[in-house]
Write an enzyme that holds these catalytic residues in place. Structure first.
Site, mmCIF file in Angstrom:
data_model
loop_
_atom_site.group_PDB
_atom_site.id
_atom_site.type_symbol
_atom_site.label_atom_id
_atom_site.label_comp_id
_atom_site.label_asym_id
_atom_site.label_seq_id
_atom_site.Cartn_x
_atom_site.Cartn_y
_atom_site.Cartn_z
ATOM 1 N N ARG A 76 0.818 -1.219 0.000
ATOM 2 C CA ARG A 76 0.000 0.000 0.000
ATOM 3 C C ARG A 76 0.847 1.263 0.000
ATOM 4 O O ARG A 76 0.409 2.319 -0.430
ATOM 5 C CB ARG A 76 -0.912 0.009 1.228
ATOM 6 C CG ARG A 76 -2.079 -0.919 1.051
ATOM 7 C CD ARG A 76 -2.939 -0.918 2.273
ATOM 8 N NE ARG A 76 -2.243 -1.534 3.382
ATOM 9 C CZ ARG A 76 -2.844 -2.260 4.339
ATOM 10 N NH1 ARG A 76 -4.141 -2.432 4.305
ATOM 11 N NH2 ARG A 76 -2.164 -2.789 5.313
ATOM 12 N N LYS A 183 2.948 -18.384 8.080
ATOM 13 C CA LYS A 183 2.102 -18.676 9.228
ATOM 14 C C LYS A 183 1.726 -17.356 9.907
ATOM 15 O O LYS A 183 2.455 -16.386 9.713
ATOM 16 C CB LYS A 183 2.797 -19.631 10.194
ATOM 17 C CG LYS A 183 3.954 -18.993 10.987
ATOM 18 C CD LYS A 183 4.409 -19.886 12.076
ATOM 19 C CE LYS A 183 3.815 -19.484 13.397
ATOM 20 N NZ LYS A 183 4.551 -18.453 14.132
ATOM 21 N N HIS A 213 9.002 -22.091 8.922
ATOM 22 C CA HIS A 213 10.435 -21.872 8.689
ATOM 23 C C HIS A 213 11.303 -22.901 9.423
ATOM 24 O O HIS A 213 12.428 -23.153 9.026
ATOM 25 C CB HIS A 213 10.852 -20.424 8.993
ATOM 26 C CG HIS A 213 11.047 -20.146 10.454
ATOM 27 N ND1 HIS A 213 10.021 -19.811 11.285
ATOM 28 C CD2 HIS A 213 12.159 -20.152 11.230
ATOM 29 C CE1 HIS A 213 10.487 -19.630 12.507
ATOM 30 N NE2 HIS A 213 11.786 -19.828 12.509
ATOM 31 N N GLU A 251 12.823 -20.025 24.503
ATOM 32 C CA GLU A 251 13.378 -18.743 24.054
ATOM 33 C C GLU A 251 13.639 -17.850 25.250
ATOM 34 O O GLU A 251 12.925 -17.950 26.258
ATOM 35 C CB GLU A 251 12.376 -18.024 23.154
ATOM 36 C CG GLU A 251 11.989 -18.785 21.922
ATOM 37 C CD GLU A 251 11.014 -17.986 21.080
ATOM 38 O OE1 GLU A 251 11.466 -17.083 20.373
ATOM 39 O OE2 GLU A 251 9.808 -18.254 21.153
ATOM 40 N N HIS A 275 5.421 -25.369 14.338
ATOM 41 C CA HIS A 275 6.799 -25.824 14.550
ATOM 42 C C HIS A 275 6.894 -27.092 15.401
ATOM 43 O O HIS A 275 7.548 -28.059 15.018
ATOM 44 C CB HIS A 275 7.622 -24.738 15.255
ATOM 45 C CG HIS A 275 7.545 -23.398 14.596
ATOM 46 N ND1 HIS A 275 7.503 -23.232 13.230
ATOM 47 C CD2 HIS A 275 7.521 -22.138 15.108
ATOM 48 C CE1 HIS A 275 7.440 -21.947 12.949
ATOM 49 N NE2 HIS A 275 7.450 -21.260 14.073
ATOM 50 N N LYS A 375 8.353 -18.570 26.144
ATOM 51 C CA LYS A 375 9.140 -17.342 26.030
ATOM 52 C C LYS A 375 9.693 -16.975 27.394
ATOM 53 O O LYS A 375 9.179 -17.393 28.422
ATOM 54 C CB LYS A 375 8.274 -16.206 25.490
ATOM 55 C CG LYS A 375 7.836 -16.453 24.037
ATOM 56 C CD LYS A 375 7.493 -15.188 23.322
ATOM 57 C CE LYS A 375 7.062 -15.448 21.887
ATOM 58 N NZ LYS A 375 8.178 -15.737 20.980
#
Ligand code: BG6
Length: 523
Positions: A76, A183, A213, A251, A275, A375
């Site tokens: 855009r 995704k 990925h 993570e 994943h 996380k």
């Protein structure tokens, strides 16, 4: 392996006969794809700048792009091609501050073009986009091979996919036309089915490249090689020798700038449906008849079909969830999830989940797969850890006071990509002194290609092996949607936060294992 030897083994002759490129082992030279035009929707977006363009640049630098190639950025944002080139240049410089190569950049810059579009307005596809595309295809002689890469928010998928269909841009005329979809692919079973229907109205399944990925990471591609190119593992890869399997993706990062998306998703949608389930499928699948997309994807879907549905009334025996509170990552203090920008102070979105998965088939009957991802945990680590059964009879029991640790095979995805096998050996000296040792293999960092480089190359090669098929997506959602719905309707505000940032997750996750006499491997 000594690094020079490995480098030598890795040389790939450049297509133009210039200096060789060290990328993959000699016999496995990466093929340069044929002519192609890459159209990126969302060309000024974050994903394009962080992942797609730096990967294209690396492919260019390593001479893995075809001569006849161009990128048409669209979105855009009104900007000229020169402005677009400027944006790409800063994205690439950002990604490779120490490793920027002027001549590779110049080659790439000449192949970049931009044209603005209104996603919802069909005429802009038929006019601006199509016209520009045809001009570029003529100029760069790309023989009608096109990739439409949707690097846009999922709310825009329907508009773009339908308009590509309505304007005939999705048709294959002479060359191939592929569409790459990121995704999240839906947010539950119904929305994934709906999106699949929309895609099917414009594209055939063989044109569709749904990205996960993780599948494109070298170390994950290695799972199939390890399992099916070595005869020593297969006889052991079953309920007779394996006690259980742990799959971890932890993570240290928090929600970062993605509050809007993450509040709606949570860890089960963000990491498990895709994943984690893909890692599970690669670990558990039967040997495919051939290393090609369809046989491999058939076997993965078979795994999903064999997963025992989670009992809704005893969900807590199978799933533990958590949300991080304030804590420390290394030496730095970090806020809790509810204190992050854009997150509700009463959010019940889980940032951690641990799950026991049972696969009801001949090979895996009675072998639990434990999955955990979260996380703001103490370490970043992605790995699959195969825990073998203890030896059937301990002949050392008269001299040893403790049980010996069973063998363990660990496939490391992040960090220290590689694998290790834990064995027991005799310590020199005393008559009986066992010592666990680890046989380790590490990939050299500089020979690994980034997941997005593989995604692009495979898509140009017409190879869907690393991408998720329609039925695979739906089957994974079919398993997880009831779990997510149940958890969403039963989680109370005062249950969270239940783990501190920098810890190894909530107590409930440990209980999930301990109830069955097992422990998570420490992070
Ligand atoms: C993404 C998730 O798909 O994968 C993120 O949306 C997560 O939340 C990321 O951080 C992890 O991937 P990687 O490659 O950074 O380990």
């Amino acid at each position: 392996m000594d690094s020079e030897v490995y480098k030598k083994a890795c040389e790939v002759a450049s297509p133009r006969g210039t200096e060789p490129v060290s990328r993959t082992p000699g016999p496995c030279a990466i093929q340069i794809p044929g002519p192609c035009g890459l159209v990126i929707f969302g060309a000024s977006g974050d994903l394009t700048k962080r992942k797609i363009l730096p990967s294209v640049y690396r492919l260019q630098k390593n001479r893995l792009l075809p001569e006849q190639f161009f990128i048409l950025g669209t979105g855009r944002t009104e900007m000229s091609t020169d402005q677009f080139r400027g944006e790409v240049l800063s994205a690439v410089r950002n990604a490779f501050p120490k490793d920027f190569d002027e001549s590779s950049w110049n080659e790439l810059a000449n192949r970049l073009d931009y044209c603005p579009i209104e996603y919802a307005v069909q005429e802009t596809y038929a006019q601006s986009l199509k016209e520009r595309l045809l001009q570029l295809e003529k100029k760069h002689k790309t023989e009608g091979n096109r990739i439409f890469y949707l690097a846009i928010p999922p709310t825009l998928y329907e508009n773009v996919i339908s308009n590509l269909g309505r304007t005939g841009l999705s048709r294959e005329e002479g060359g191939y036309t592929h569409v790459v979809i990121e995704k999240p692919f839906g947010r539950d079973l119904d929305s994934a089915r709906k999106l699949n229907r929309i895609v099917r109205n414009s594209f055939d399944e063989k044109q569709v490249y749904r990205i996960d990925h993780f599948l494109a990471l070298e170390t994950i591609q290695n799972i199939l090689m390890l399992r099916f190119a070595n005869s020593i593992f297969e006889p052991l890869w079953n309920r007779n020798y394996i006690d259980h399997i742990q799959i971890t993706a932890s993570e240290t990062l928090g929600v970062e700038q993605r509050a809007g998306y993450y509040e709606q998703a949570g860890v089960l949608r963000d990491m498990f449906q895709n994943h984690m389930f893909q890692l599970l499928a690669l670990t558990a699948m039967e040997p495919p008849v051939a290393f090609r997309a369809e046989p491999v994807r058939d076997e993965k879907v078979q795994v999903f079909n064999s997963i025992k549905p989670f009992p809704r009334d005893r969900l807590r025996d199978y799933v533990a969830i958590g949300q991080y509170g304030a804590g420390k990552i290394g030496l730095s203090s970090v806020p809790g999830y509810r204190e992050e920008k854009g997150i509700s102070a009463k959010s019940v979105t889980p940032t951690f989940a641990a799950m026991k998965v049972l696969i009801d088939n001949w090979r895996w009957n009675g072998v639990p797969f434990y999955l955990r991802s979260g996380k703001r945990l103490s370490r970043r680590r992605t790995e699959i850890s195969i825990h073998f059964k203890p030896v059937p009879h301990l002949m050392f029991s008269n001299t040893l006071n403790e049980p010996i640790e069973p063998n363990r095979l660990v496939l490391r995805v992040h960090p220290d990509e590689g694998m290790s096998l834990l064995l027991q050996t005799k310590n020199p000296g005393s008559k009986i002194c066992l010592n666990p040792i680890s046989m380790d293999f590490w990939y050299q960092r500089n020979v690994l290609m980034d997941a997005y480089e593989w995604v692009l190359l495979n898509c140009m090669h017409d190879d869907q092996l690393l991408f998720v098929r329609e039925d695979g997506v739906e089957q994974a959602w079919a398993l997880l949607t009831p779990v997510i719905e149940r958890l969403e309707s039963t989680t109370a505000v005062d249950q969270f936060p239940n783990y501190a940032a920098g810890s190894s997750g909530p107590e409930d996750a440990d209980l999930l294992m301990r109830r069955e006499g097992r422990e998570w491997t420490p992070l």
